[in-house]
Design a protein around this motif. Structure first.
Motif, PDB file in Angstrom:
ATOM      1  N   ASP A 175       0.830  -1.197   0.000  1.00  0.00           N
ATOM      2  CA  ASP A 175       0.000   0.000   0.000  1.00  0.00           C
ATOM      3  C   ASP A 175       0.869   1.253   0.000  1.00  0.00           C
ATOM      4  OD1 ASP A 175      -2.891  -1.061   0.518  1.00  0.00           O
ATOM      5  OD2 ASP A 175      -1.648  -2.128   1.960  1.00  0.00           O
ATOM      6  N   HIS A 176       2.005   1.159   0.692  1.00  0.00           N
ATOM      7  CA  HIS A 176       2.931   2.294   0.777  1.00  0.00           C
ATOM      8  C   HIS A 176       4.357   1.765   0.786  1.00  0.00           C
ATOM      9  CE1 HIS A 176      -0.412   4.977   1.791  1.00  0.00           C
ATOM     10  NE2 HIS A 176      -0.797   4.080   2.673  1.00  0.00           N
ATOM     11  N   ILE A 177       5.258   2.553   0.202  1.00  0.00           N
ATOM     12  CA  ILE A 177       6.695   2.271   0.272  1.00  0.00           C
ATOM     13  C   ILE A 177       7.364   3.520   0.824  1.00  0.00           C
ATOM     14  CG2 ILE A 177       8.799   1.767  -1.027  1.00  0.00           C
ATOM     15  CD1 ILE A 177       7.041   0.217  -3.025  1.00  0.00           C
ATOM     16  N   VAL A 178       7.962   3.394   2.001  1.00  0.00           N
ATOM     17  CA  VAL A 178       8.609   4.518   2.679  1.00  0.00           C
ATOM     18  C   VAL A 178      10.116   4.303   2.641  1.00  0.00           C
ATOM     19  CG1 VAL A 178       8.861   5.776   4.850  1.00  0.00           C
ATOM     20  CG2 VAL A 178       6.611   4.887   4.172  1.00  0.00           C
ATOM     21  N   ILE A 179      10.835   5.257   2.070  1.00  0.00           N
ATOM     22  CA  ILE A 179      12.292   5.174   1.930  1.00  0.00           C
ATOM     23  C   ILE A 179      12.921   6.292   2.757  1.00  0.00           C
ATOM     24  CG2 ILE A 179      14.233   5.193   0.311  1.00  0.00           C
ATOM     25  CD1 ILE A 179      12.255   4.352  -1.891  1.00  0.00           C
ATOM     26  N   SER A 180      13.882   5.934   3.587  1.00  0.00           N
ATOM     27  CA  SER A 180      14.449   6.902   4.528  1.00  0.00           C
ATOM     28  C   SER A 180      15.010   8.140   3.839  1.00  0.00           C
ATOM     29  CB  SER A 180      15.547   6.235   5.374  1.00  0.00           C
ATOM     30  OG  SER A 180      16.653   5.866   4.566  1.00  0.00           O
ATOM     31  N   GLY A 181      15.680   7.956   2.694  1.00  0.00           N
ATOM     32  CA  GLY A 181      16.279   9.091   2.000  1.00  0.00           C
ATOM     33  C   GLY A 181      15.267  10.091   1.509  1.00  0.00           C
ATOM     34  N   ALA A 182      14.045   9.639   1.251  1.00  0.00           N
ATOM     35  CA  ALA A 182      12.975  10.548   0.839  1.00  0.00           C
ATOM     36  C   ALA A 182      12.320  11.203   2.051  1.00  0.00           C
ATOM     37  CB  ALA A 182      11.929   9.796   0.022  1.00  0.00           C
ATOM     38  N   PHE A 183      12.240  10.466   3.161  1.00  0.00           N
ATOM     39  CA  PHE A 183      11.621  10.995   4.373  1.00  0.00           C
ATOM     40  C   PHE A 183      12.538  11.992   5.073  1.00  0.00           C
ATOM     41  CE2 PHE A 183      10.946  10.549   9.041  1.00  0.00           C
ATOM     42  CZ  PHE A 183       9.697  11.160   9.104  1.00  0.00           C
ATOM     43  N   GLY A 184      13.838  11.716   5.070  1.00  0.00           N
ATOM     44  CA  GLY A 184      14.802  12.610   5.707  1.00  0.00           C
ATOM     45  C   GLY A 184      15.427  12.064   6.964  1.00  0.00           C
ATOM     46  N   LYS A 185      14.920  10.959   7.454  1.00  0.00           N
ATOM     47  CA  LYS A 185      15.499  10.277   8.613  1.00  0.00           C
ATOM     48  C   LYS A 185      15.367   8.784   8.388  1.00  0.00           C
ATOM     49  CE  LYS A 185      14.355  13.884  12.013  1.00  0.00           C
ATOM     50  NZ  LYS A 185      13.603  14.198  13.255  1.00  0.00           N
ATOM     51  N   GLY A 186      16.320   8.027   8.941  1.00  0.00           N
ATOM     52  CA  GLY A 186      16.290   6.588   8.735  1.00  0.00           C
ATOM     53  C   GLY A 186      16.047   5.819  10.013  1.00  0.00           C
ATOM     54  N   LYS A 187      15.732   4.544   9.832  1.00  0.00           N
ATOM     55  CA  LYS A 187      15.649   3.653  10.986  1.00  0.00           C
ATOM     56  C   LYS A 187      17.017   3.621  11.661  1.00  0.00           C
ATOM     57  CE  LYS A 187      14.503   0.385   8.044  1.00  0.00           C
ATOM     58  NZ  LYS A 187      14.148  -0.931   7.451  1.00  0.00           N
TER      59      LYS A 187
END
Length: 263
Positions: A175-187
């Protein structure tokens, strides 16, 4: 009640370590054919210099924060938006050349042409071949339509999307793909997990995070109050990080219905 499952990508759904190793072995074989250099030792040299050089650049705090590892730096292009990515893109070409040149020089071989050939071979082979765990699609098929599925992956958007383009069957399950580099912070920053929960419109106790890395997937989800499943791939850990559940193969997740009383 369990409503959604979040999956890590690398070494959870796709077998990234095997994919990288396969490409490294094919590249290192060129040095054996030319100079009879031990390809196994050369591979060890490449891994060592990749770690040393990647951590020496001023981009390292950024790459470490969003989860780009040194071996990804050997085949990525990083033409993403943002000043940090622009800086990484500016140095990555010389980084790739230097790693292979230095690795050869450990054998007293100074051959920049061969180094460049191996660098290009590694990139080409990694982009051509991507191993997927044998039970990945069986698990996704079982959960598709039953739970909302979200992929939560660290890395550069360009590189993670390239991986998804190599195995295009994966993305449609989510349903969603969340990528840290696009969000601005990573796990393991809990902010990216909270962002994922908002996308799913659920509470933390209605989700489950599945991943192979104790310090990113499991620790981060735990900080956000999300129950976790650690895939330990037949390895053990002395870490203080404690997952909610522990499995050795992804297919063991099919027993999740028996765990519902925990949600």
């Amino acid at each position: 009640m369990l409503k959604a499952i979040m999956f890590d990508l690398d070494d959870t759904l796709i077998w990234d370590e095997r994919s990288v190793t396969d490409a490294l072995q094919k590249a290192c074989r060129l040095a054996w054919e030319t100079y009879a250099i031990d390809p196994k030792q050369l591979e060890r040299n490449v891994r060592t210099y990749a770690r040393k050089l990647f951590s020496s650049y001023d981009t390292y705090p950024f790459t470490n924060m969003i989860g780009i590892n040194p071996l990804e730096g050997l085949w990525g292009e990083f033409n993403d938006q943002g000043s940090s990515f622009h800086r990484l893109n500016a140095i990555v070409s010389s980084y790739q050349k230097n790693v292979w040149n230095l690795s050869l020089k450990k054998f007293n071989v100074n051959d920049s042409q061969l180094a460049a050939q191996m660098a290009e071979t590694f990139k080409a082979k990694r982009r051509q071949t991507q191993f997927v765990f044998s039970d990945t699609f069986a698990v996704l098929n079982a959960f598709y339509g039953k739970y909302r599925l979200l992929m939560l992956t660290n890395g550069a958007p360009s590189l993670q999307r390239m991986k998804l383009s190599i195995t295009p069957e994966l993305a449609p399950y989510f349903d969603h793909i969340v990528i840290s580099g696009a969000f601005g912070k990573g796990k393991p920053d809990p902010a990216i997990f909270e962002h994922a929960l908002k996308k799913l419109a659920i509470d933390s106790d209605e989700a489950l995070m599945v991943g192979d890395n104790l310090y990113t997937d499991i620790l981060g989800a735990s900080k956000a109050g999300i129950p976790t499943v650690w895939i330990h791939h037949h390895s053990s850990s002395l870490s203080d990080v404690r997952p909610t559940y522990k499995i050795s193969e992804l297919k063991e997740l099919l027993r999740v219905d028996r765990w519902k009383h925990r949600f």
